[in-house]
Write a protein that holds these residues in place. Structure first.
Motif: not given
Length: 93
Positions: A10, A34-35, A37-39, A65, A68-71
């Motif tokens: 990532n 972000f679909d 990867q989380h970060a 980000c 979608k509440k990702k980092n």
């Protein structure tokens, strides 16, 4: 220097120039990221120049980000154009 984007897991290395002429490459690379990867970590150390289209593309990625509440982390000194943009945005707020 053209825009070069390389990745390992990532961590994405952004090198060269991000401008109106190649921002579509950047957007395509991170389309729906972000679909999958989380970060996400963007290293902009090798970014030598960025125009308002490039800054807008980074802002759109940041907004996605948040939605979608990702980092998302942007690391590296990068180019002064990007910091000046965010500095002026901060002063305007």
């Amino acid at each position: 220097m053209d825009l070069q984007i390389t990745n390992h897991n990532n961590l994405f290395q952004i090198k060269g120039i991000l401008n109106k002429d190649n921002v579509h490459v950047f957007k395509r690379e991170f389309l729906n990221i972000f679909d999958r990867q989380h970060a996400l970590i963007l290293n902009i150390e090798g970014l030598t120049s960025i125009d308002r289209y490039g800054v807008n593309a980074l802002a759109q990625l940041h907004n996605e980000c948040l939605k979608k509440k990702k980092n998302l982390s942007i690391i590296g000194m990068g180019c002064d154009d990007l910091y000046e943009h965010f500095k002026s945005e901060e002063n305007a707020a």
